[in-house]
Design an enzyme around this catalytic site. Sequence first.
Site, PDB file in Angstrom:
ATOM      1  N   HIS A 215     -16.288  12.578 -51.490  1.00  0.00           N
ATOM      2  CA  HIS A 215     -17.134  11.957 -50.606  1.00  0.00           C
ATOM      3  C   HIS A 215     -17.115  10.489 -50.983  1.00  0.00           C
ATOM      4  O   HIS A 215     -16.805   9.872 -49.757  1.00  0.00           O
ATOM      5  CB  HIS A 215     -18.728  12.033 -51.054  1.00  0.00           C
ATOM      6  CG  HIS A 215     -19.722  11.854 -50.131  1.00  0.00           C
ATOM      7  ND1 HIS A 215     -20.291  12.361 -48.962  1.00  0.00           N
ATOM      8  CD2 HIS A 215     -20.315  10.619 -50.255  1.00  0.00           C
ATOM      9  CE1 HIS A 215     -21.149  11.499 -48.367  1.00  0.00           C
ATOM     10  NE2 HIS A 215     -21.257  10.345 -49.071  1.00  0.00           N
ATOM     11  N   GLU A 216     -17.132  10.062 -52.034  1.00  0.00           N
ATOM     12  CA  GLU A 216     -17.188   8.448 -52.200  1.00  0.00           C
ATOM     13  C   GLU A 216     -15.810   8.006 -51.906  1.00  0.00           C
ATOM     14  O   GLU A 216     -15.674   6.891 -51.349  1.00  0.00           O
ATOM     15  CB  GLU A 216     -17.433   8.355 -53.761  1.00  0.00           C
ATOM     16  CG  GLU A 216     -18.935   8.738 -54.145  1.00  0.00           C
ATOM     17  CD  GLU A 216     -20.155   8.405 -53.180  1.00  0.00           C
ATOM     18  OE1 GLU A 216     -20.103   7.435 -52.538  1.00  0.00           O
ATOM     19  OE2 GLU A 216     -20.980   9.294 -53.372  1.00  0.00           O
TER      20      GLU A 216
HETATM   21  N1  TRP Z   1     -23.887   5.605 -50.306  1.00  0.00           N
HETATM   22  C1  TRP Z   1     -24.200   6.720 -51.157  1.00  0.00           C
HETATM   23  C2  TRP Z   1     -23.535   7.792 -50.939  1.00  0.00           C
HETATM   24  O1  TRP Z   1     -23.986   8.440 -50.070  1.00  0.00           O
HETATM   25  C3  TRP Z   1     -25.707   6.851 -51.551  1.00  0.00           C
HETATM   26  C4  TRP Z   1     -26.347   6.050 -52.806  1.00  0.00           C
HETATM   27  C5  TRP Z   1     -25.917   5.848 -53.660  1.00  0.00           C
HETATM   28  C6  TRP Z   1     -27.807   5.468 -52.685  1.00  0.00           C
HETATM   29  N2  TRP Z   1     -26.978   5.073 -54.627  1.00  0.00           N
HETATM   30  C7  TRP Z   1     -28.142   4.866 -53.698  1.00  0.00           C
HETATM   31  C8  TRP Z   1     -28.613   4.943 -51.510  1.00  0.00           C
HETATM   32  C9  TRP Z   1     -29.158   3.919 -53.992  1.00  0.00           C
HETATM   33  C10 TRP Z   1     -29.819   4.517 -51.537  1.00  0.00           C
HETATM   34  C11 TRP Z   1     -29.906   3.644 -52.930  1.00  0.00           C
HETATM   35  O2  TRP Z   1     -22.694   8.013 -51.339  1.00  0.00           O
HETATM   36 ZN    ZN Z   2     -22.244   8.566 -48.656  1.00  0.00          ZN
END
Ligand code: TRP
Ligand code: ZN
Length: 880
Positions: free
Chosen positions: A304-305
């Site tokens: 995903h990342e």
């Molecule tokens: N973008 C991240 C993901 O979906 C989600 C995320 C990670 C996030 N840490 C966070 C969102 C802290 C809000 C706050 O992979």
């Molecule tokens: Zn994400």
Amino acid sequence: MRTDTGQVFRLEDYRPSDYLIPETDLTFRLSPDATQVTAVLTMERREGVAADVPLVLDGDGLGLAALKIDGKEAASGAYEATPDRLTVTGLPATGRFKLTIETVVAPSRNEALMGLYRSSGVYCTQCEAEGFRRITYFLDRPDVLSVYTVRIEADASEAPLLLSNGNPVERGQLEDGRHFAVWHDPFPKPSYLFALVAGDLGKVEDSFVTMSGRKVDLGIYVEHGKEKLAGFAMDSLKRSMKWDEEVFGREYDLDVFNIVAVSDFNMGAMENKGLNVFNDKYVLADRETATDADFANIEAIIAHEYFHNWTGNRITCRDWFQLCLKEGLTVYRDHEFSADQRSRAVKRIAEVRTLRAHQFPEDQGPLAHPVRPRRYREINNFYTATVYEKGSEVVRMIRTVLGAEAFRKGMDLYFERHDGQAATIEDFLKVFEDASGQDLSQFSLWYNQAGTPNVSVSSTYDAAARELVLEIEQSLPPTPSESRKRLMHIPLAFGLVGREGKDLSHGAVEGATVEDGIIHLRKRRHTVRFSGVSERPALSLNRGFSAPVTLSVEQKQADQIFLAGHDSDPFSRWQAFNTLLTDALIDAFRSVLGGKEPRFAPWLGETAGRIAADEALEPAYRALALALPGEADIAREIGKGIDPDAIFKAREALAHTLASANRHLFGDLYHGLGDNGDFSPDAASAGRRALRNGLLDYLALLPGGAKLASAHFHGATNMTDRAAALAVLAQRHAGSAEATEALAAFERAYSHDPLVMDKWFQIQAAVPGPQALETVRALCGHPGFSMTNPNRLRALIGSFSSANQTGFHRTDGKAYRFFTDIVLETEKRNPQLAARLATGLRSWRSLEPARQARARAALLSMAAAAQSADLKDIVERTLA
Ligand code: TRP
Ligand code: ZN
């Protein structure tokens, strides 16, 4: 904590920023209590903006130490700095200037885990969604893209490792035992993708050669001594990189890709450009410490990342209303990856179970919102199952509607057209319209309208005319602030299953567009006439879960049983049996409420036995089919007047019935699947373990069950089997000598390993019954527990509220009051986490009146005491 201003943000209020920041140079002089941050921003007034328009930068709890414009100290009348805003006036008429901003922050005192903080002595950042403004004043919004150069200075012994986004440029020694490193990221990015990590960590190295032959250095950084636990994550990363090239034509774009595992993290992981930061739970694994579910999660989250590099980073979001543009799409991509790496059928069933367990209650309760919300008070509260999981289902439906080829063409066009941009859902839909020539305007309601549609179907078959008629109706229940709904485009995959178990063909169809096995519903009612149907079929509907809807089908039970044995679509075959189980459980629930013993028809046990023994089915699939719907699943299907004790009794009764009916069969299968001591985390091996552990869960209900589970526990050669047996003992044989002894043995063996201890907390938090509250309360005082670590809180408190229906909803409301205290205590440090925990009460209105009143009282007291936008927003919406 920033106190709530009550401000609401609206999608229709979007307007571009007055200024741009083409370049951002940051210098960090790290120290735990006073890190100096110098930001040199190359600023540009946007064309057409008047010269006297002030520059307004976002902050959050900041103090300004110094401000320069083009290298000269700003006059005191030329700016105003508050903790959450820096306003600069009297800027150069040219509109081009360099702004130097100095701030000082204290990572060691940052317990919100947003901005720059420390986790086990490691400096790290979390900037999504609005954490960058806790580091320096900035245009902290996703449509302001900037090229970053970052210099980090730190004590060389405290932080030998200095990482940021992009490629490494330079490093060297400074005086007083300090050193520095410079990183440059050539890809313009929004501030939420900025990251910095500094500390003393172990490294696992590897490399990947991309499709065009470029070598990328891969690094995974973990606590010293844990390097061996990062092998599976590294392998998952390389498989993800390869898969994205093969399936989406996407190549990685920097010279390095780094992942850092930290132990204090609010979510799963974060896709910062070239420097992903992970909750260590989603990196560290070996057979001794991780379950098969952990391995699968690691593979999915690493993917995903990584996939965000294109869907999220290269193409980002114009504003946070568009969050699903990156999240829904990236979840879709990671789902497809896992389906290709593992078993597609099993993966799909697991996805739908997750969607129903998390997204359906959200969509059917007070927190319902569209996949693309139109308003928010606190964006952190919109990282939801709706944005992520339903968002993924919507992308899957686009593929279903367009077909695989046009979908891929559309994706290619998306990357080509929007690379380097901050895009919207409209942009996304347009590429598919352009690639396919289809009009997706009705389809776009899936992004804009909240709630789970219901599709009801009844059928008549005329043997003489060889005609099948389906009466299909869609209904759209109202959701908060959307009482009137528009009709949706629902792609309903179907099959007409004949006596032989094969799909029947049909002739011309009237009443709806039917193509490639899909009925396209666009109106409230369709009367769909299929000609040339040779016999009365069993109806297999919403195959593969083609649309995220609930389905009410008028169909004979005999047809359902037949589909459970013969549907050629594996998802729908699973669904058929699951529906039968659910219906039986709902009947049993009503019996219990009426003071009667629940009774089950013998064919249920027989069908379960046939599925268990069917060697043509994958073990993982059989395990999923045999798993009874959970108590929360049953509650959701019942809808209102929920008495969790009655649901528990009904479910226990069915489990006993299935176990007794199949005692020999299940016993033989169980022993036949015996563990030979080998271990591989692959899907087939995991599937055999899942089936064996599922059988154990039934066998444990029979005489000698505790002994069997105890032997399973002590004989286990991996964590999957050990944790499964511990759960069976603790939850099915609570208080037995075997359970007490196994819990103690587990604690002795793993007290040094917090991630494994989370399983121990979680299992005990889920032991059914009113006494669980005292157990959980006592565990809060366990030396391995911590009120500051999100994983610990989720393991103990999150599991108690979400996985223990009888314990959490005990009739006297004491668990609600305890929960309220914990949430409010958490809010003081970490409002984001507190708000997430508080969603544990979102389904309070479906409870029977006495519990409902007590849950409401708890919510009201939470609302009265809450201080943060995060918690107030959740609690007030939950009560509204
Ligand atoms: N973008 C991240 C993901 O979906 C989600 C995320 C990670 C996030 N840490 C966070 C969102 C802290 C809000 C706050 O992979
Ligand atoms: Zn994400």
